[in-house]
Write a protein that holds these residues in place. Structure first.
Motif, short mmCIF file in Angstrom:
data_model
loop_
_atom_site.label_atom_id
_atom_site.label_comp_id
_atom_site.label_asym_id
_atom_site.label_seq_id
_atom_site.Cartn_x
_atom_site.Cartn_y
_atom_site.Cartn_z
N THR A 59 31.48 50.30 9.06
CA THR A 59 30.63 51.49 8.94
C THR A 59 30.24 51.94 10.34
N ARG A 60 29.83 53.21 10.43
CA ARG A 60 29.36 53.72 11.72
C ARG A 60 28.13 52.93 12.17
N ILE A 61 27.32 52.49 11.22
CA ILE A 61 26.14 51.69 11.55
C ILE A 61 26.57 50.36 12.17
N ALA A 62 27.53 49.69 11.54
CA ALA A 62 28.00 48.40 12.06
C ALA A 62 28.63 48.57 13.44
N ARG A 63 29.41 49.63 13.61
CA ARG A 63 30.05 49.85 14.92
C ARG A 63 28.99 50.12 15.99
N SER A 64 27.93 50.83 15.60
CA SER A 64 26.86 51.14 16.55
C SER A 64 26.19 49.88 17.07
N PHE A 65 25.93 48.94 16.18
CA PHE A 65 25.20 47.73 16.59
C PHE A 65 26.12 46.60 17.04
N GLU A 66 27.17 46.33 16.28
CA GLU A 66 28.03 45.17 16.57
C GLU A 66 28.98 45.42 17.73
N LEU A 67 29.55 46.64 17.80
CA LEU A 67 30.56 46.92 18.82
C LEU A 67 29.99 47.63 20.04
#
Length: 660
Positions: free
Chosen positions: A314-322
């Protein structure tokens, strides 16, 4: 991806037999990384793997060096092309041609990753260099060499394979949202109250939200300040709720009462001489949820990349994790720790004592803790306009500013020669360079009468970004590590500059009392933006839960979320139960999920400031920190200050300041 047509275990065994048992772990990992993203159109995977796996150390070193040099040039020139395409939409160079938004929305780098996969370069990287998880980087990174960190960054370029047309669409809608925000101005002289009074001076044109917020801050020293602040709050609420009449946006030919929403034709003598050509039709029809249509477009474009990003779907996961490399739950915990701190009502009580009244919603942006915060805005405006009549005047003064911050004369000249300054169409921003030989750009708003204090304050902040960008490009040991861990860190380093803006104007260095003010100011600003960040995060979760929402539904959701966060954390201190003010931040529309970087940036900046109080000079320490590169946040902070990212330093210092 479709399962391979060959025996993967047999291929791995074949490679181990050929290259030796010592290469087993690299073979196992590399083959799996390639096959995770390989498609039928890419051809014979087994043949490619046999040909391109490198076990010879010299060949591996040479390949690494070649790719590092290549990607610096590729990223750098693509960045320059993008800058040129956005030149007229970013800079204050007069009215835009109809073609400009189209040019600004084109991203020349959108095809690069797809092309590198098609050319098999991406697969060479995945086969020979480790694609690490965030957990691995956090757990093992402290033991890594700088080369291992650089290899991790090299491989991470290819951790997902998003089609170019999806990347291009995302760039297009973000650029459109950015242009919408950049041209969202309110002509303040044309705000009128029920008696027809005009509280604001002629010619004052403010972009939302940045300038509206900063004008509100400046009004604390105005005898009529409270009335002006309440009018600004009403404007903000109408923007969030989309009850603002569309006709009054960037239109000085109409007068508007934001309390009643009445719109009338402005008398000719009140209209500014440089007023843009606008229709003088007193239409009260509200803005048709344009704000939320842009946000939905950004969300929908980002969501299209989800199936192609198995590591962060998700865009949320990419924002925080990546991108941020801090888990969302940890970020939320840090923000909540600030919002729920028992020092909040104690700091609020001190503000009440200073103002001599109960606090209201406008006091979310109370600036009085800042040394010099009681100076009239007009005095500061006069000083900055005289010193900086143009963007070029600020550029010329950069060496002096840098020496005032503790850089040597030689280093100040070296830095200033690598930063270029432009007059911005919007509030201002810093644009980094990505190859040595190109230079970062400082963009700041310069009004016709010169740079006002708001523009100067933003310029000093952006200057901090630029200095970090020069160091982290030109002085880092591996260009693959160019930059800092995430946007919060570059914001933190920019805050270090911005906190000294008045000192750099010659208005005195801080003493012990000023240091106490700094701590309380940092806490209040962090408390303010922490709730805004929670709203931004919650809105994105709402959009993922309602992927088919219409703009009006998103508007209602943003209003509800903003009100809920306000009621929980701010209403007990500031009143105004049910206000949607937290939804005003423009970043929410044009900078997807960027807002959490601001409170993180404040926490990081405070840790840095605490370190600088006992270690110096600032210039040498700033350079040491900024040249460490884009490692994980805690690794960077331990190198910079000796401790991982935390809210504790700010909260303990605030507690101590309250006891003084």
């Amino acid at each position: 991806m479709k399962p391979p047509s060959f025996d993967v275990a047999a291929l791995k065994a074949e490679l181990v037999a050929k290259h030796g048992e010592a290469q087993r772990a690299r073979i196992e990992r590399g083959v799996d990384q390639v096959l995770a993203l390989w498609s039928e159109q890419d051809g014979d995977a087994a043949a490619f793997i046999r040909e391109q796996f490198l076990s010879d150390a010299k060949a591996l070193d040479a390949t690494f060096a070649r790719l590092e040099r290549l990607f610096e040039q590729l990223d750098g020139h693509m960045n320059e092309l993008g800058r040129e395409l956005q030149w007229y939409s970013d800079l204050d160079l007069g009215p835009l041609l109809p073609v400009e938004p189209l040019l600004a929305s084109y991203d020349p780098s959108a095809n690069v990753t797809s092309d590198l996969f098609r050319a098999k370069v991406g697969f060479v990287v995945l086969l020979n260099f480790p694609l690490t998880t965030l957990a691995e980087r956090v757990e093992q990174g402290s033991k890594w060499t700088r080369r291992q960190w650089a290899e991790s960054k090299l491989a991470s370029r290819f951790n997902r394979r998003v089609p170019a047309e999806i990347e291009q669409e995302s760039s297009r809608v973000i650029a459109a949202a950015g242009l919408y925000i950049a041209e969202y101005n309110v002509w303040m002289h044309h705000l009128v109250d029920a008696q027809g009074n005009r509280p604001f001076p002629k010619g004052l044109r403010l972009i939302t939200h940045w300038n509206l917020r900063d004008e509100l801050k400046g009004d604390y020293t105005d005898p009529n300040g409270l009335a002006k602040q309440r009018m600004i709050l009403q404007v903000m609420e109408r923007i969030v709720t989309q009850t603002i009449p569309a006709a009054v946006i960037d239109n000085p030919r109409l007068d508007w009462d934001p309390f009643t929403n009445a719109v009338t034709v402005a008398p000719p003598e009140t209209v500014e001489e440089d007023a843009p050509a606008r229709e003088a039709k007193p239409d009260t029809d509200p803005e048709p949820d344009t704000r939320y249509a842009h946000l939905l477009a950004v969300f929908q474009a980002g969501r299209k990349a989800d199936p192609y990003s198995p590591v962060a779907p998700t865009r949320i996961a990419r924002s925080f994790e990546l991108m941020r490399e801090i888990p969302e739950e940890r970020v939320k915990a840090l923000l909540t720790q600030v919002l729920e701190s028992p020092v909040v009502p104690r700091v609020a009580k001190e503000i009440e004592a200073r103002l001599g009244r109960k606090l209201g919603p406008q006091d979310l942006w109370y600036p009085g803790f800042k040394p010099g915060g009681k100076r009239p805005e007009s005095e500061l405006d006069a000083l900055t306009r005289k010193r900086y009549p143009t963007a070029a005047a600020f550029a010329k003064d950069m060496p002096r500013i840098l020496q005032g911050l503790g850089f040597t004369r030689e280093k100040a000249s070296w830095l200033a020669a690598r930063i270029q300054v432009d007059a911005s169409r919007g509030a201002g921003h810093a644009q980094q360079a990505l190859r040595r030989g190109d230079f970062p750009r400082l963009r700041t708003r310069v009004e016709k009468g010169g740079m006002n204090y708001k523009g100067y304050n933003i310029a000093v902040h952006e200057f901090g970004h630029n200095v970090e960008q020069v160091f982290s490009l030109y002085s880092v040991d591996h260009t693959l590590l160019t930059g800092v861990p995430n946007s919060a860190f570059t914001e933190a380093l920019a805050f270090v500059f911005q906190a000294r803006d008045l000192e750099l104007l010659g208005l005195g260095k801080p003493d012990a009392a000023a240091e106490r003010e700094r701590v309380l100011n940092d806490f209040w600003q962090t408390w303010e933006i922490a709730g805004v960040a929670l709203v931004d995060m919650a809105v994105w979760h709402w959009m993922y839960a309602h992927p088919d929402a219409k703009p009006a539904e998103l508007r209602d959701a943003v209003v509800t979320i903003s009100r809920d966060v306000w009621s929980r954390y701010y209403a007990p201190v500031l009143g105004a139960e049910g206000t949607p003010l937290l939804g005003i931040y423009s970043h929410m529309i044009s900078y997807p999920l960027y807002l959490p970087d601001y409170p993180l940036g404040h926490l990081i900046a405070f840790q840095i400031e605490e370190h600088l109080r006992t270690h110096g000079p600032l210039g040498a320490e700033f350079e040491r920190m900024a040249t460490y590169g884009a490692v994980t946040p805690d690794q960077w902070m331990i190198h910079a200050t000796g401790a991982p990212v935390s809210a504790d330093a700010l909260l303990h210092a605030t507690e101590a300041a309250l006891k003084q």
